[in-house]
Design a protein around this motif. Structure first.
Motif, short mmCIF file in Angstrom:
data_model
loop_
_atom_site.label_atom_id
_atom_site.label_comp_id
_atom_site.label_asym_id
_atom_site.label_seq_id
_atom_site.Cartn_x
_atom_site.Cartn_y
_atom_site.Cartn_z
N PRO A 54 -82.90 34.06 -38.35
CA PRO A 54 -81.54 33.95 -37.80
C PRO A 54 -81.54 33.07 -36.55
O PRO A 54 -82.53 32.98 -35.83
CB PRO A 54 -81.18 35.41 -37.46
N ARG A 55 -80.43 32.43 -36.31
CA ARG A 55 -80.27 31.56 -35.14
C ARG A 55 -79.09 32.07 -34.31
O ARG A 55 -78.07 32.49 -34.85
CB ARG A 55 -79.98 30.12 -35.57
N HIS A 56 -79.29 32.02 -32.99
CA HIS A 56 -78.23 32.45 -32.08
C HIS A 56 -77.66 31.23 -31.37
O HIS A 56 -78.37 30.45 -30.74
CB HIS A 56 -78.76 33.44 -31.05
N VAL A 57 -76.36 31.08 -31.48
CA VAL A 57 -75.66 29.99 -30.80
C VAL A 57 -74.97 30.56 -29.57
O VAL A 57 -74.28 31.58 -29.66
CB VAL A 57 -74.63 29.33 -31.74
N ALA A 73 -69.05 15.52 -20.23
CA ALA A 73 -69.64 16.62 -21.00
C ALA A 73 -68.85 17.89 -20.75
O ALA A 73 -68.56 18.23 -19.59
CB ALA A 73 -71.11 16.83 -20.63
N TYR A 74 -68.50 18.59 -21.83
CA TYR A 74 -67.75 19.85 -21.76
C TYR A 74 -68.55 20.91 -22.50
O TYR A 74 -68.79 20.79 -23.71
CB TYR A 74 -66.36 19.71 -22.38
N ASP A 75 -68.99 21.92 -21.76
CA ASP A 75 -69.73 23.03 -22.35
C ASP A 75 -68.81 24.24 -22.46
O ASP A 75 -68.19 24.66 -21.47
CB ASP A 75 -70.95 23.40 -21.50
N THR A 76 -68.73 24.81 -23.66
CA THR A 76 -67.90 25.99 -23.91
C THR A 76 -68.79 27.10 -24.46
O THR A 76 -69.53 26.92 -25.44
CB THR A 76 -66.79 25.68 -24.93
N THR A 77 -68.76 28.25 -23.80
CA THR A 77 -69.57 29.38 -24.24
C THR A 77 -68.89 30.06 -25.43
O THR A 77 -67.80 30.63 -25.31
CB THR A 77 -69.75 30.38 -23.09
N VAL A 78 -69.55 29.99 -26.57
CA VAL A 78 -69.05 30.61 -27.80
C VAL A 78 -70.24 31.31 -28.48
O VAL A 78 -70.83 30.77 -29.43
CB VAL A 78 -68.42 29.58 -28.75
N PRO A 79 -70.65 32.48 -28.01
CA PRO A 79 -71.85 33.11 -28.58
C PRO A 79 -71.59 33.70 -29.96
O PRO A 79 -70.60 34.40 -30.18
CB PRO A 79 -72.16 34.23 -27.56
N PHE A 80 -72.50 33.38 -30.89
CA PHE A 80 -72.46 34.00 -32.22
C PHE A 80 -73.82 33.80 -32.89
O PHE A 80 -74.59 32.89 -32.52
CB PHE A 80 -71.33 33.42 -33.08
N ASP A 81 -74.10 34.65 -33.87
CA ASP A 81 -75.36 34.58 -34.62
C ASP A 81 -75.11 33.98 -35.99
O ASP A 81 -74.06 34.20 -36.62
CB ASP A 81 -75.96 35.98 -34.78
#
Length: 278
Positions: A54-57, A73-81
């Motif tokens: 599995p990979r975690h984004v 550069a625009y970083d957006t936190t969107v955590p999901f597996d």
């Protein structure tokens, strides 16, 4: 959201790949990605995990680069597996309000997904059409390169006109090299800002190497500076020396002509002046 139809296609790949859409338009291919600072955009990414683990984004990044430099550069936190051999899609809104002060024109743009260690799991590349300001960081950077290039050409050409270039041909060529490189950079940035061509490596290298080679050749073929007297014909220099010698000889002869041309007997028998001084 799981995309079961895509699982089999990416399971055999053994890698993590990314698809993305912006305002429901696919990112990539020949279509430019319109980036307008006056409105937000809807970004949707689909991560395909073809590995056996599995990979975690954690983060999705939208960035634009040119000449190996990142201008926005625009970083957006969107955590999901993303489970092994499966695909997951996430969507979010991205505000581009400050993009106008960062870049303008056509720039290579990427949408990347990062893990907890900020390592890139996968990305999709496209060309961004940025509706930014002519006073943005990217445009001002191009103006600075232009000014440096003008100064480089002016310095080399003034030195050529004043015969102050090095005597060695390769040293003269190297004197023109910075101006050539600057000319290539100015061409690449100008085409990008004017939205004629994005500064991809395939476009940057020919422009920069070509202009650098032309400047090297120009410097190599410039005439030897030499000394001004050495550039005159030898017979002219000899003629001036002869004229000076004759004039000098004539002036000496004229100065003593009243004495040297008198006969010896006349000089001996000439009466002495009063007081006996000769």
């Amino acid at each position: 959201m799981l995309l079961g139809s895509a699982q089999g296609a990416f399971a055999a790949a053994g890698d993590v790949t990314v698809n993305a859409t912006v305002d429901r338009k696919a990112v990539g291919g020949t279509t430019d990605l319109l980036l307008d600072p006056d409105r937000s955009i809807r970004v949707e990414v689909t991560v395909h995990n073809g590995t056996n683990a599995p990979r975690h984004v954690k983060t999705v990044r939208l960035s634009g680069t040119a000449l190996a430099l990142t201008f926005f550069a625009y970083d957006t936190t969107v955590p999901f597996d993303v489970p092994a051999k499966e695909s997951v899609t996430r969507a979010f809104q991205l505000d581009l309000a400050d993009l106008g002060g960062q870049a303008t024109g056509l720039l290579p743009t990427e949408i990347e997904v990062l893990d907890d260690n900020r390592d890139v799991l996968g990305s999709v590349a496209t060309t961004g059409d940025v509706l930014g300001s002519m006073w943005s960081v990217y445009a001002v950077f191009g103006l600075g390169v232009l000014l440096l290039t003008v100064f480089s050409w002016a310095g080399a050409l003034i030195a050529l006109a004043r015969r102050r270039l090095p005597a060695n041909r390769w040293q003269r060529a190297m004197r023109f090299l910075p101006a050539g490189i600057g000319t290539g950079l100015v061409a690449v940035i100008s085409l990008s800002v004017l939205k004629l061509m994005a500064p991809s490596p395939a476009a940057e290298i020919p422009f920069i190497l070509g202009s650098a080679a032309a400047a090297l050749l120009l410097g190599y073929l410039t005439p030897h500076p030499g000394e001004p007297d050495a550039l005159r014909p030898a017979d002219d220099a000899d003629r001036e020396t002869d004229d000076f010698s004759d004039a000098d000889r004539y002036s000496v002869t004229d100065h003593h002509s009243d004495y040297s041309e008198a006969p010896l007997t006349e000089r001996i028998t000439r009466p002495l002046p009063p007081g006996g001084a000769v």
